[in-house]
Motif scaffolding. Structure first.
Motif, PDB file in Angstrom:
ATOM      1  N   ARG A 185      -9.643   7.370  -2.973  1.00  0.00           N
ATOM      2  CA  ARG A 185      -9.203   8.682  -2.517  1.00  0.00           C
ATOM      3  C   ARG A 185      -8.489   8.504  -1.184  1.00  0.00           C
ATOM      4  N   VAL A 186      -7.576   9.404  -0.878  1.00  0.00           N
ATOM      5  CA  VAL A 186      -6.895   9.344   0.415  1.00  0.00           C
ATOM      6  C   VAL A 186      -7.919   9.553   1.519  1.00  0.00           C
ATOM      7  N   ASN A 187      -7.883   8.690   2.536  1.00  0.00           N
ATOM      8  CA  ASN A 187      -8.812   8.745   3.677  1.00  0.00           C
ATOM      9  C   ASN A 187     -10.257   8.461   3.263  1.00  0.00           C
ATOM     10  N   ASP A 188     -10.435   7.631   2.261  1.00  0.00           N
ATOM     11  CA  ASP A 188     -11.783   7.267   1.817  1.00  0.00           C
ATOM     12  C   ASP A 188     -11.778   5.788   1.467  1.00  0.00           C
ATOM     13  N   SER A 189     -12.806   5.057   1.916  1.00  0.00           N
ATOM     14  CA  SER A 189     -12.824   3.608   1.713  1.00  0.00           C
ATOM     15  C   SER A 189     -13.628   3.176   0.492  1.00  0.00           C
ATOM     16  N   LYS A 190     -14.173   4.123  -0.277  1.00  0.00           N
ATOM     17  CA  LYS A 190     -14.971   3.745  -1.446  1.00  0.00           C
ATOM     18  C   LYS A 190     -14.049   3.433  -2.626  1.00  0.00           C
ATOM     19  N   LEU A 191     -14.194   2.237  -3.166  1.00  0.00           N
ATOM     20  CA  LEU A 191     -13.367   1.806  -4.290  1.00  0.00           C
ATOM     21  C   LEU A 191     -13.690   2.630  -5.529  1.00  0.00           C
ATOM     22  N   ARG A 192     -12.642   3.113  -6.197  1.00  0.00           N
ATOM     23  CA  ARG A 192     -12.825   3.938  -7.392  1.00  0.00           C
ATOM     24  C   ARG A 192     -12.291   3.267  -8.656  1.00  0.00           C
ATOM     25  N   VAL A 251      -6.561  -6.686   4.839  1.00  0.00           N
ATOM     26  CA  VAL A 251      -7.005  -5.510   5.578  1.00  0.00           C
ATOM     27  C   VAL A 251      -6.352  -4.260   5.008  1.00  0.00           C
ATOM     28  N   VAL A 252      -7.153  -3.241   4.774  1.00  0.00           N
ATOM     29  CA  VAL A 252      -6.652  -1.971   4.250  1.00  0.00           C
ATOM     30  C   VAL A 252      -6.411  -1.026   5.405  1.00  0.00           C
ATOM     31  N   GLU A 253      -5.202  -0.492   5.491  1.00  0.00           N
ATOM     32  CA  GLU A 253      -4.898   0.498   6.509  1.00  0.00           C
ATOM     33  C   GLU A 253      -4.753   1.840   5.809  1.00  0.00           C
ATOM     34  N   LEU A 254      -5.842   2.604   5.792  1.00  0.00           N
ATOM     35  CA  LEU A 254      -5.812   3.877   5.077  1.00  0.00           C
ATOM     36  C   LEU A 254      -4.969   4.884   5.846  1.00  0.00           C
ATOM     37  N   TYR A 270      -4.682   6.705  -3.157  1.00  0.00           N
ATOM     38  CA  TYR A 270      -4.171   5.627  -2.309  1.00  0.00           C
ATOM     39  C   TYR A 270      -4.364   4.298  -3.024  1.00  0.00           C
ATOM     40  N   PHE A 271      -3.265   3.585  -3.264  1.00  0.00           N
ATOM     41  CA  PHE A 271      -3.306   2.337  -4.027  1.00  0.00           C
ATOM     42  C   PHE A 271      -3.008   1.145  -3.122  1.00  0.00           C
ATOM     43  N   VAL A 272      -3.736   0.058  -3.377  1.00  0.00           N
ATOM     44  CA  VAL A 272      -3.584  -1.175  -2.613  1.00  0.00           C
ATOM     45  C   VAL A 272      -3.391  -2.316  -3.598  1.00  0.00           C
ATOM     46  N   LEU A 273      -2.252  -2.988  -3.517  1.00  0.00           N
ATOM     47  CA  LEU A 273      -1.963  -4.145  -4.360  1.00  0.00           C
ATOM     48  C   LEU A 273      -2.106  -5.399  -3.522  1.00  0.00           C
ATOM     49  N   GLN A 332       0.828  -1.193   0.000  1.00  0.00           N
ATOM     50  CA  GLN A 332       0.000   0.000   0.000  1.00  0.00           C
ATOM     51  C   GLN A 332       0.869   1.252   0.000  1.00  0.00           C
ATOM     52  N   SER A 333       0.439   2.246  -0.781  1.00  0.00           N
ATOM     53  CA  SER A 333       1.116   3.541  -0.723  1.00  0.00           C
ATOM     54  C   SER A 333       0.341   4.556  -1.541  1.00  0.00           C
ATOM     55  N   ILE A 334       0.758   5.798  -1.370  1.00  0.00           N
ATOM     56  CA  ILE A 334       0.252   6.875  -2.221  1.00  0.00           C
ATOM     57  C   ILE A 334       0.990   6.847  -3.548  1.00  0.00           C
ATOM     58  N   LEU A 335       0.232   6.945  -4.638  1.00  0.00           N
ATOM     59  CA  LEU A 335       0.796   7.177  -5.958  1.00  0.00           C
ATOM     60  C   LEU A 335       0.068   8.365  -6.573  1.00  0.00           C
ATOM     61  N   LEU A 336       0.695   8.977  -7.569  1.00  0.00           N
ATOM     62  CA  LEU A 336       0.041  10.053  -8.296  1.00  0.00           C
ATOM     63  C   LEU A 336      -0.663   9.461  -9.510  1.00  0.00           C
ATOM     64  N   LYS A 337      -1.895   9.841  -9.727  1.00  0.00           N
ATOM     65  CA  LYS A 337      -2.701   9.302 -10.823  1.00  0.00           C
ATOM     66  C   LYS A 337      -3.138  10.435 -11.734  1.00  0.00           C
TER      67      LYS A 337
END
Length: 854
Positions: free
Chosen positions: A252-259, A401-404, A238-241, A220-225
């Motif tokens: 989105r950062v600090n948001d749990s809705k999948l985009r 588990v996602v740790e935002l 915020y990306f989760v592999l 998990q980490s921040i990437l620029l999109k």
């Protein structure tokens, strides 16, 4: 369930890789707005040139040049797409000049090499759709949520899925290609984690933004999109592999809705170390990403390669000549990265031009070595959904588990724009403008007609309106009604037709308001009209039938059966305007003996008219309740008409015991096109209590049974079913708090007694809400209500005698009778249009010639 976000003019895909002999058990629920939904299968691609894979590895100066094909995918020359998905590809600057844009979702589906399994077309808002897809042979499936038809409104969807493996598993494995893993084996996952952890250990924690959860399955980490629109730059996401399932998801950062989600093992991934840029192309969509620093870039690229390779049999890797970085010196690549960072640091601090040139040459050589070991090819496999039970995205994403993180933990390298509004067209999804599709202007577009703005019969005036407050004003009631048995005993030998029933045997609404309760679930009609029933499955008429029975739920609380509504006076009216449902209703008592109540309802796309004549027959402990008359629903755009009659209901335990009502027999909903739906109410046993279950079957004009059907309870919910799919199309509405002490009213029923800002100073003086006895009753002033009720009824008798003496008949003001039979309870009572229509009078305050009822 997981929450998905799909922007306007956009789509979102959830991917699932399914093993042999399995079932995908899935659920979808659009929130507030509808969305198109379909399931596709990825066509199996066999790599016929598997033995030549190594020659296409980007390993330095002898790397093949990269080009872009019509699917926006980076590929080696003269090779199909399957050959560029097995590793991360090195891209040149020419890539940025040749990258093209796709135009439509349809073209991307074709380019994505997908086969349609089931098109569900439009899913109705707030309906839970549950399906099971049986899979005999392993494959990858795409669940596509299409919002490209909406120009400005984004959508949210709840989604969940799980894979159920059957007891008998097929051992079939193609011999022409390496075996594909549905998920990483424990050994492969451990190997990937070992490599990844070692890479993280040799980096300074301050120089990387990578996060690792405790279970070891996520990176998990921040990437620029890159944003979708041109010249809008990049935005932090915020990306989760998921290492085990091979899926890359972002939020989105600090948001749990999948985009968005990408299946890494079947996507083309291209990387540019100078730009720290990573391009991910699934064939359906492209993400243009940038790492925040070189360390993050190296870790992401190496991990992508490790996942792709680990989905490929190790024995086959070695047989085909692949280079394993672990087999050529353990942490060789890690050490080369560390050396290259030191060289770059020296280049930045060196003031001597000749020294800088030498260091640059050395750095280039080291990068070539890194490329030789890092950019290895491995056969592509596909991601699979979690086998866990249905989950919430706040807790789990594809099994981990996602740790935002907090956005403040990251350096604000790029200024992030405020795009918090889902409905905004200025979103960040990098679909490369592939979903800009014009809304259909053919079948579903209504022809705009010129109307006379002053004629309120030709529009829905006063709609549209802003939302209004409708607070609960129904008091808690502690006084029990008068016993019917005691009432009969008290009036033995008297003419009961001339005796007024005690007021405390009433509930605080009139029969006109009671019939208006049939409109509580009129959204079922709107939902039915959204259905494009291409295969004539019967879904449309079944939804109409669901509306026809939904009104029965108003008496599901047994307290509602203890009392009866107030009997309206002749000429009494009731209007209902619901800005939230987009309807207006007018009803009038048009005849006293027999009692007939005419109603006309209008919405943007349909009208509903009925003139019901209620009657009761007493059978000892039971009363049979009938409503003579048809309900007629007319669809404005097509002229199609649906008709039905209210079912017969039985009121049981009149004298003693708990009173309740249940429908009996059957009812039929007919379409003017020949289709029909038949509702069968389950029969209750002698000691089984109230019967609540029902079933609805649909038939075409040739009496052939259609594929869809409806099952459920009229007291709870109704579900539309096929062999593999279920749609929860109706649930009963909200009850008032402590409903047993509030007449058993629903929230909707309680709102019928209100005079809101919509009705204030606009109501006809004959409206039920203005009855003085009913207003006193709502204040629990029983004595005053009884006295006022008796006076109103006596005044009505006086008016009737005066008309009889003068030889006059009562003339309804807002409806007129149509039909060969002159009997008022036959034929049809039609809403009267023109200058003196109800809605024109209302707009002008023209009530001078109405009866003075109170």
């Amino acid at each position: 369930m997981e929450t998905l976000e799909v922007h306007s003019k956009d789509f979102l895909i959830k991917w699932v890789n399914v093993p042999d002999n399995s079932i995908i058990d899935w659920q979808v629920k659009p929130l507030k707005k509808s969305i198109n939904f379909s399931i596709y299968k990825k066509n199996e691609v066999l790599d016929e040139n598997f033995e030549d894979k190594e020659r296409f590895t980007f390993n330095g100066s002898n790397a093949s040049s990269a080009t872009v094909n019509s699917t926006n995918s980076l590929q080696p020359p003269s090779r199909n797409r399957s050959n560029s998905v097995s590793s991360v590809n090195k891209i040149t600057e020419s890539f940025y000049k040749t990258k093209s844009r796709s135009a439509t979702l349809t073209s991307n589906i074709n380019n994505g090499d997908l086969t349609l399994i089931k098109n569900y077309n439009k899913l109705i808002s707030n309906e839970l759709v549950h399906g099971k897809l049986e899979v005999s042979k392993a494959g990858v499936y795409a669940f596509i949520f299409d919002n490209s038809f909406s120009k400005t409104i984004g959508k949210k969807i709840l989604f969940s899925s799980k894979i159920i493996e059957k007891e008998t598993r097929s051992s079939h494995s193609p011999t022409t290609m390496p075996s594909i893993q549905a998920t990483l084996t424990e050994a492969s996952l451990d190997a990937v984690n070992t490599k990844l952890d070692r890479k993280l250990r040799i980096n300074d924690p301050k120089e990387t933004n990578i996060m690792r959860p405790k279970n070891g399955e996520l990176l998990q980490s921040i990437l620029l999109k890159k944003r979708r629109k041109k010249l809008q730059g990049f935005v932090k996401r915020y990306f989760v592999l998921n290492l085990k399932y091979g899926t890359l998801s972002y939020f989105r950062v600090n948001d749990s809705k999948l985009r968005g989600q990408m299946p890494i093992t079947q996507s083309i991934i291209s990387a540019n170390v100078k730009r720290l840029e990573i391009i991910v192309d699934s064939g359906m969509e492209i993400w243009d990403l940038k790492a925040l620093n070189k360390n993050d870039f190296d870790i992401w690229v190496d991990t992508f390669n490790s996942i792709k390779k680990s989905h490929f049999n190790d024995t086959d890797d070695k047989k085909e000549g692949f280079v394993d970085e672990e087999s050529v010196g353990g942490s060789t690549v890690d050490e080369l990265h560390a050396i290259n960072r030191k060289i770059n640091d020296l280049m930045e601090t060196s003031q001597d031009q000749q020294t800088r040139a030498g260091l640059e040459s050395l750095s280039s050589d080291v990068e070539k070595l890194i490329g030789r070991f890092s950019y290895n090819k491995s056969f592509d496999a596909f991601s699979v959904f979690s086998n866990n039970e249905f989950f919430d995205a706040k807790e789990i994403i594809d099994g981990g588990v996602v740790e935002l993180p907090d956005e403040d933990d990251y350096e604000d390298v790029f200024e992030e724009e405020d795009d918090s509004s889902l409905d905004s067209d200025d979103d960040d999804d990098d679909r490369n403008d592939l979903s800009i599709i014009k809304e259909s202007d053919s079948v579903n577009e209504e022809i705009t007609k010129e109307v006379d703005e002053e004629d309120n019969d030709n529009n829905l005036s006063p709609l549209p309106l802003e939302s209004v407050s409708r607070p609960n004003t129904i008091p808690e009631w502690t006084l029990p009604p008068t016993s019917i048995l005691a009432f009969f005993r008290k009036n033995v030998g008297k003419d009961l037709t001339s005796i007024s029933m005690p007021v405390d045997m009433n509930e605080p609404v009139t029969i006109l308001q009671k019939y208006a309760e049939l409109l509580e679930y009129c959204d079922l009609i709107d939902n039915a009209l959204e259905i494009e029933d291409y295969q004539n499955s019967g879904e449309k008429i079944l939804r109409i039938a669901a509306f026809a029975v939904s009104g029965l739920s108003s008496v599901r609380e047994k307290e509602r059966n203890v009392r009866k509504p107030f009997n309206p006076l002749l000429g009494e009216t009731f209007e209902l305007i619901r800005e939230d449902k987009g309807i207006r209703l007018i009803s009038e008592k048009v005849c006293h003996r027999p009692p007939v109540f005419a109603t006309f309802v209008e919405a943007e796309n349909w009208t509903l008219s009925f003139s019901l004549s209620p009657s009761q027959k007493f059978w000892g402990k039971t009363a049979e309740i009938n409503n003579k008359g048809n309900l007629k629903l007319t669809i404005k755009s097509t002229g199609e008409v649906y008709t039905w009659q209210q079912p017969t209901s039985m009121l049981k335990n009149i004298i003693a015991g708990e009173k309740y009502t249940e429908p009996v027999g059957a009812m039929t909903i007919k379409s003017s096109k020949g289709d029909k739906a038949v509702v069968e109410f389950a029969k209750g046993g002698m000691f089984s209590g109230r019967s609540e279950e029902l079933s609805i079957e649909a038939f075409d004009a040739r009496k052939k049974k259609l594929t869809y059907s409806v099952f459920g309870k009229w007291t709870e919910s109704l579900t539309l079913k096929t062999n593999t799919t279920e749609k929860l199309i109706w649930e009963c509405g909200e009850m008032l708090p402590n409903a047993k002490k509030r007449f058993g009213f629903t929230k909707f029923a309680s709102e019928l007694v209100l005079v809101t800002d919509i009705e204030k100073d606009k109501l006809a003086p004959t409206d039920s809400r203005l009855r003085p006895d009913l207003k006193a009753y709502l204040k629990a002033d029983i004595e005053s209500a009884e006295s006022l009720k008796n006076k109103l009824e006596e005044d009505q008798r006086t008016r009737r005698k005066e008309n009889e003496t003068a030889g006059k008949d009562h003339q309804p003001l807002f409806f007129h009778h149509v039909g060969q039979d002159s009997a008022p309870d036959s034929g049809e009572w039609v809403y009267t249009r023109g200058e003196k229509s109800y809605w024109n009078r209302r707009a002008n305050g023209d009530w001078d010639d109405l009866l003075e009822l109170w």
